[in-house]
Motif scaffolding. Structure first.
Motif, PDB file in Angstrom:
ATOM      1  N   SER A  11     -14.454 -35.913  -6.365  1.00 51.71           N
ATOM      2  CA  SER A  11     -14.766 -37.341  -6.443  1.00 51.71           C
ATOM      3  C   SER A  11     -16.194 -37.562  -6.925  1.00 51.71           C
ATOM      4  CB  SER A  11     -14.572 -37.992  -5.069  1.00 51.71           C
ATOM      5  OG  SER A  11     -13.253 -37.834  -4.622  1.00 51.71           O
ATOM      6  N   VAL A  15     -17.505 -39.585 -10.444  1.00 52.87           N
ATOM      7  CA  VAL A  15     -18.359 -40.772 -10.390  1.00 52.87           C
ATOM      8  C   VAL A  15     -19.748 -40.488 -10.942  1.00 52.87           C
ATOM      9  CG1 VAL A  15     -19.387 -42.496  -8.881  1.00 52.87           C
ATOM     10  CG2 VAL A  15     -17.070 -41.681  -8.429  1.00 52.87           C
ATOM     11  N   THR A  19     -20.786 -41.538 -14.692  1.00 55.79           N
ATOM     12  CA  THR A  19     -21.835 -42.557 -14.802  1.00 55.79           C
ATOM     13  C   THR A  19     -22.994 -42.071 -15.667  1.00 55.79           C
ATOM     14  OG1 THR A  19     -21.277 -43.456 -12.618  1.00 55.79           O
ATOM     15  CG2 THR A  19     -23.454 -43.968 -13.493  1.00 55.79           C
ATOM     16  N   ALA A 126     -21.749 -47.334 -12.401  1.00 58.72           N
ATOM     17  CA  ALA A 126     -21.300 -46.511 -11.268  1.00 58.72           C
ATOM     18  C   ALA A 126     -20.048 -47.063 -10.587  1.00 58.72           C
ATOM     19  CB  ALA A 126     -22.447 -46.348 -10.268  1.00 58.72           C
ATOM     20  N   PHE A 129     -16.918 -46.337 -12.659  1.00 59.46           N
ATOM     21  CA  PHE A 129     -16.379 -44.976 -12.570  1.00 59.46           C
ATOM     22  C   PHE A 129     -15.834 -44.687 -11.174  1.00 59.46           C
ATOM     23  CE2 PHE A 129     -18.444 -44.480 -16.568  1.00 59.46           C
ATOM     24  CZ  PHE A 129     -17.644 -43.556 -17.225  1.00 59.46           C
ATOM     25  N   GLY A 130     -16.300 -45.443 -10.177  1.00 60.49           N
ATOM     26  CA  GLY A 130     -15.650 -45.353  -8.881  1.00 60.49           C
ATOM     27  C   GLY A 130     -14.213 -45.831  -8.967  1.00 60.49           C
ATOM     28  N   THR A 161     -13.911 -42.114  -4.153  1.00 54.74           N
ATOM     29  CA  THR A 161     -14.481 -42.431  -5.470  1.00 54.74           C
ATOM     30  C   THR A 161     -14.986 -43.871  -5.521  1.00 54.74           C
ATOM     31  OG1 THR A 161     -12.221 -42.849  -6.238  1.00 54.74           O
ATOM     32  CG2 THR A 161     -13.189 -40.714  -6.795  1.00 54.74           C
ATOM     33  N   THR A 162     -14.220 -44.780  -4.896  1.00 54.99           N
ATOM     34  CA  THR A 162     -14.683 -46.173  -4.824  1.00 54.99           C
ATOM     35  C   THR A 162     -15.971 -46.268  -4.020  1.00 54.99           C
ATOM     36  OG1 THR A 162     -12.409 -46.991  -4.952  1.00 54.99           O
ATOM     37  CG2 THR A 162     -14.072 -48.504  -4.116  1.00 54.99           C
ATOM     38  N   TYR A 164     -18.206 -43.841  -3.481  1.00 53.77           N
ATOM     39  CA  TYR A 164     -19.297 -43.203  -4.215  1.00 53.77           C
ATOM     40  C   TYR A 164     -19.838 -44.120  -5.307  1.00 53.77           C
ATOM     41  CZ  TYR A 164     -18.098 -38.707  -2.042  1.00 53.77           C
ATOM     42  OH  TYR A 164     -17.873 -37.697  -1.150  1.00 53.77           O
ATOM     43  N   GLY A 165     -18.942 -44.817  -5.990  1.00 51.49           N
ATOM     44  CA  GLY A 165     -19.384 -45.721  -7.053  1.00 51.49           C
ATOM     45  C   GLY A 165     -20.254 -46.851  -6.525  1.00 51.49           C
TER      46      GLY A 165
END
Length: 225
Positions: A11, A15, A19, A126, A129-130, A161-162, A164-165
């Motif tokens: 993940s 991200v 990014t 960012a 890409f999340g 991933t969401t 982290y973004g």
């Protein structure tokens, strides 16, 4: 809460890697280098107005005592201060001091703007890409029954991933952009204070402007008539 569940290399790669790559492609290598240079500058001491002013004080006293004409240029290690004082002594004009300062100010502002623009772009990319990582992970959901472990892993990756973004954009790149902007603004204010002080100190040591003498002579000639 289990902190170990918040870390996933795949993940993070999607991200962070996505990014950074998209930022470089969108902003270009020049702006990316400007951003990296600005970030490296955050870890160094900013422009020290008090130190520069104390070093200039000795030089200024020499100008006040001997006049600008008989003063030799000195170098203090700051490109703008060195060029500005050299131009002041060489031309014996406050205008050259302001001109040199303006040239350096424009260059610093241009670099700071490029850095802030690049970091802001990364902050905007960012979360995108999340979301992209979320879509990738959801595409890996098993189609059949009996794959509970794979289903859980895909959902976990989608959530991470969401997360982290959002964190990368709002808690990393956006604050860095503001930090670069604040540092640039503070430095300009400090340099302007030094410039104003220097101008005030050396004003009396400069020779009278030729234009003023010409106007004075014309005025005297007109009265004689």
């Amino acid at each position: 809460m289990q902190p170990e569940n918040l870390f996933d290399a795949g993940s993070a790669l999607i991200v962070v890697g996505g990014t950074c790559m998209a930022t470089v492609l969108r902003c270009g290598l020049g702006d990316t280098r400007a951003a990296l240079a600005a970030l490296m500058g955050l870890g160094r001491t900013s422009f020290d107005a008090a130190r520069v002013r104390s070093e200039l004080a000795v030089h200024v006293r020499g100008m006040q005592a001997n006049g600008v004409i008989r003063t030799e240029p000195r170098f203090f290690g700051d490109a703008e201060i060195d060029e500005a004082t050299d131009a002041l002594i060489g031309t014996r004009s406050i205008a050259s001091l302001h001109r040199t300062h303006l040239e350096h100010k424009r260059e610093r502002n241009r670099n700071a703007l490029r850095a802030v623009r690049t970091l802001t772009q990364a902050a905007d990319l960012a979360p995108v890409f999340g979301l992209a990582g979320t879509l990738v992970s959801l595409s890996q959901l098993p189609a059949g029954d009996g794959a509970g472990g794979s289903f859980t892993a895909a959902i976990s990756m989608a959530v991470l991933t969401t997360l982290y973004g959002l964190l990368l954009g709002n808690l990393f790149f956006a604050p860095l952009a503001r930090a670069v902007a604040r540092r640039a603004s503070d430095e300009e204010k400090a340099r302007q204070r030094v410039l104003d002080w220097l101008e005030k100190q050396v004003a009396g040591a400069l020779p009278a402007a030729p234009a003023a003498n010409v106007i004075k002579h014309k005025a005297v000639a007109g009265q004689a008539r």
